[in-house]
Design a protein around this motif. Sequence first.
Motif, mmCIF file in Angstrom:
data_model
loop_
_atom_site.group_PDB
_atom_site.id
_atom_site.type_symbol
_atom_site.label_atom_id
_atom_site.label_comp_id
_atom_site.label_asym_id
_atom_site.label_seq_id
_atom_site.Cartn_x
_atom_site.Cartn_y
_atom_site.Cartn_z
ATOM 1 N N ALA A 1 0.850 -1.195 0.000
ATOM 2 C CA ALA A 1 0.000 0.000 0.000
ATOM 3 C C ALA A 1 0.884 1.242 0.000
ATOM 4 C CB ALA A 1 -0.913 0.004 1.216
ATOM 5 N N VAL A 2 0.729 2.074 -1.024
ATOM 6 C CA VAL A 2 1.493 3.317 -1.128
ATOM 7 C C VAL A 2 0.525 4.494 -1.068
ATOM 8 C CG1 VAL A 2 3.045 4.704 -2.543
ATOM 9 C CG2 VAL A 2 3.300 2.211 -2.490
ATOM 10 N N HIS A 3 0.752 5.391 -0.125
ATOM 11 C CA HIS A 3 -0.085 6.573 0.060
ATOM 12 C C HIS A 3 0.700 7.788 -0.429
ATOM 13 C CE1 HIS A 3 -2.742 4.202 2.779
ATOM 14 N NE2 HIS A 3 -1.600 3.616 3.102
ATOM 15 N N LEU A 4 0.101 8.574 -1.300
ATOM 16 C CA LEU A 4 0.754 9.768 -1.833
ATOM 17 C C LEU A 4 0.252 11.016 -1.117
ATOM 18 C CD1 LEU A 4 0.659 9.145 -5.707
ATOM 19 C CD2 LEU A 4 2.586 8.815 -4.151
ATOM 20 N N ALA A 5 1.178 11.866 -0.690
ATOM 21 C CA ALA A 5 0.850 13.177 -0.127
ATOM 22 C C ALA A 5 1.492 14.205 -1.050
ATOM 23 C CB ALA A 5 1.372 13.304 1.297
ATOM 24 N N VAL A 6 0.670 14.970 -1.752
ATOM 25 C CA VAL A 6 1.145 15.741 -2.896
ATOM 26 C C VAL A 6 0.870 17.226 -2.728
ATOM 27 C CG1 VAL A 6 1.032 15.929 -5.413
ATOM 28 C CG2 VAL A 6 0.548 13.737 -4.319
ATOM 29 N N GLY A 7 1.935 18.025 -2.885
ATOM 30 C CA GLY A 7 1.740 19.458 -3.023
ATOM 31 C C GLY A 7 1.012 19.702 -4.335
ATOM 32 N N MET A 8 -0.231 20.129 -4.260
ATOM 33 C CA MET A 8 -1.141 20.095 -5.414
ATOM 34 C C MET A 8 -0.593 20.842 -6.632
ATOM 35 S SD MET A 8 -4.696 20.848 -3.388
ATOM 36 C CE MET A 8 -3.959 22.260 -2.532
ATOM 37 N N TRP B 1 -5.290 14.690 -13.521
ATOM 38 C CA TRP B 1 -4.529 13.651 -14.220
ATOM 39 C C TRP B 1 -3.787 12.769 -13.232
ATOM 40 C CZ3 TRP B 1 0.618 12.290 -14.956
ATOM 41 C CH2 TRP B 1 0.891 11.480 -16.076
ATOM 42 N N LEU B 2 -3.192 13.386 -12.212
ATOM 43 C CA LEU B 2 -2.455 12.624 -11.206
ATOM 44 C C LEU B 2 -3.381 11.655 -10.481
ATOM 45 C CD1 LEU B 2 0.109 14.126 -8.683
ATOM 46 C CD2 LEU B 2 -1.491 12.357 -8.024
ATOM 47 N N VAL B 3 -4.556 12.129 -10.057
ATOM 48 C CA VAL B 3 -5.499 11.269 -9.340
ATOM 49 C C VAL B 3 -5.932 10.103 -10.226
ATOM 50 C CG1 VAL B 3 -7.816 11.152 -8.328
ATOM 51 C CG2 VAL B 3 -6.312 13.093 -7.799
ATOM 52 N N GLU B 4 -6.246 10.390 -11.471
ATOM 53 C CA GLU B 4 -6.703 9.337 -12.384
ATOM 54 C C GLU B 4 -5.626 8.270 -12.582
ATOM 55 O OE1 GLU B 4 -9.022 9.653 -16.439
ATOM 56 O OE2 GLU B 4 -6.873 9.960 -16.789
ATOM 57 N N LYS B 5 -4.425 8.696 -12.928
ATOM 58 C CA LYS B 5 -3.364 7.738 -13.239
ATOM 59 C C LYS B 5 -2.871 7.018 -11.989
ATOM 60 C CE LYS B 5 -3.905 8.927 -17.393
ATOM 61 N NZ LYS B 5 -4.838 8.103 -18.193
ATOM 62 N N ALA B 6 -2.778 7.712 -10.860
ATOM 63 C CA ALA B 6 -2.373 7.048 -9.625
ATOM 64 C C ALA B 6 -3.388 5.984 -9.217
ATOM 65 C CB ALA B 6 -2.199 8.076 -8.509
ATOM 66 N N ALA C 1 -14.494 11.636 -7.324
ATOM 67 C CA ALA C 1 -15.249 11.109 -8.464
ATOM 68 C C ALA C 1 -14.314 10.658 -9.583
ATOM 69 C CB ALA C 1 -16.229 12.163 -8.977
ATOM 70 N N VAL C 2 -13.218 11.379 -9.778
ATOM 71 C CA VAL C 2 -12.215 10.969 -10.771
ATOM 72 C C VAL C 2 -11.645 9.603 -10.395
ATOM 73 C CG1 VAL C 2 -9.919 11.488 -11.697
ATOM 74 C CG2 VAL C 2 -11.622 13.305 -11.495
ATOM 75 N N ALA C 3 -11.366 9.385 -9.106
ATOM 76 C CA ALA C 3 -10.837 8.101 -8.648
ATOM 77 C C ALA C 3 -11.850 6.978 -8.859
ATOM 78 C CB ALA C 3 -10.443 8.193 -7.173
ATOM 79 N N VAL C 4 -13.119 7.244 -8.594
ATOM 80 C CA VAL C 4 -14.161 6.241 -8.823
ATOM 81 C C VAL C 4 -14.210 5.850 -10.298
ATOM 82 C CG1 VAL C 4 -16.662 5.862 -8.866
ATOM 83 C CG2 VAL C 4 -15.581 6.848 -6.839
ATOM 84 N N ALA C 5 -14.229 6.840 -11.184
ATOM 85 C CA ALA C 5 -14.291 6.568 -12.621
ATOM 86 C C ALA C 5 -13.070 5.781 -13.076
ATOM 87 C CB ALA C 5 -14.410 7.872 -13.398
ATOM 88 N N ALA C 6 -11.903 6.084 -12.507
ATOM 89 C CA ALA C 6 -10.690 5.366 -12.881
ATOM 90 C C ALA C 6 -10.772 3.901 -12.448
ATOM 91 C CB ALA C 6 -9.466 6.033 -12.260
ATOM 92 N N LEU D 1 11.830 16.009 -12.496
ATOM 93 C CA LEU D 1 10.531 15.614 -13.037
ATOM 94 C C LEU D 1 9.439 16.551 -12.528
ATOM 95 C CD1 LEU D 1 10.757 11.748 -12.456
ATOM 96 C CD2 LEU D 1 11.498 13.052 -14.453
ATOM 97 N N ARG D 2 8.399 16.703 -13.319
ATOM 98 C CA ARG D 2 7.208 17.394 -12.833
ATOM 99 C C ARG D 2 6.654 16.626 -11.641
ATOM 100 N NH1 ARG D 2 4.956 21.371 -15.873
ATOM 101 N NH2 ARG D 2 5.588 21.578 -18.052
ATOM 102 N N SER D 3 5.947 17.323 -10.772
ATOM 103 C CA SER D 3 5.454 16.683 -9.556
ATOM 104 C C SER D 3 4.552 15.496 -9.859
ATOM 105 C CB SER D 3 4.723 17.703 -8.674
ATOM 106 O OG SER D 3 3.671 18.324 -9.382
ATOM 107 N N GLU D 4 3.667 15.635 -10.864
ATOM 108 C CA GLU D 4 2.769 14.529 -11.172
ATOM 109 C C GLU D 4 3.510 13.363 -11.805
ATOM 110 O OE1 GLU D 4 2.328 17.447 -14.668
ATOM 111 O OE2 GLU D 4 2.684 17.519 -12.510
#
Length: 255
Positions: free
Chosen positions: A80-87, A95-100, A134-139, A228-231
Amino acid sequence: MAAPRIHLPQPLEAGQTLTLPPEAARHVQVLRLQPGDDLTLFGDPARGGEWRARVRAMGRRDVTVTVEAHAAVEREPARAVHLAVGMPANERMDWLVEKATELGVASIQPLRTARTVLRLDGERAARKVAHWQAVAVAACEQCGGNRVPRVHPVRLLADWLADPARAALGAGVWLSLAAGSVPLPVWGAAHGGPCHVVLGPEGGLTEAEEAALAQAGLAPLSLGARTLRSETAALAALVLLTSPPPVQPEAGPLP
């Protein structure tokens, strides 16, 4: 063709007939499903996995389905990997939420840091978090994941670091460009179990923020010499930490 997948976060049982909630019903109607068509329901908080179901009736607004059988299948990474991201700004957080989510992230914590461009507070922050959820649900509906990662409310980095609940996320690291930082794959191979990864926004973390991370017990790790870009960094870290180790080929007979 695989049956369409619908997120339905409620307890289910075989033989149950139910009316889908409005959002799920609209999804079924957009897909133009008809009575008798198969679909897959997931999100059962008690049993996990997924349920085979069938459309029973289609109304102008209501959709009724019959639940048929449970399959105890999970497609989550072993770690289990949890991401904490400076938005990141603009649409990059979407895009980050969808792909992650597609890659199997366990949860996402949006952070406000000193250099965060996207400034969210109050009702606007709540709407954004609901949108990202909602983006995470759709993904998950698209990729086959049966565990939708939670997108937490936006928090200041300092407040999140001070929260005792963070310890439940496992070992903590942050991505750093500092020379001498341990490569993330090396750290990942030596540390099993769940972990949380902190990433700065477009402008990176300040020296004071990095000092606070170190004081909180997080380790600085490197993704290499490139910036790299943050995302992009978030997804690279996620892949490196969740990918299984390569299978070593068996030694063949000596010639």
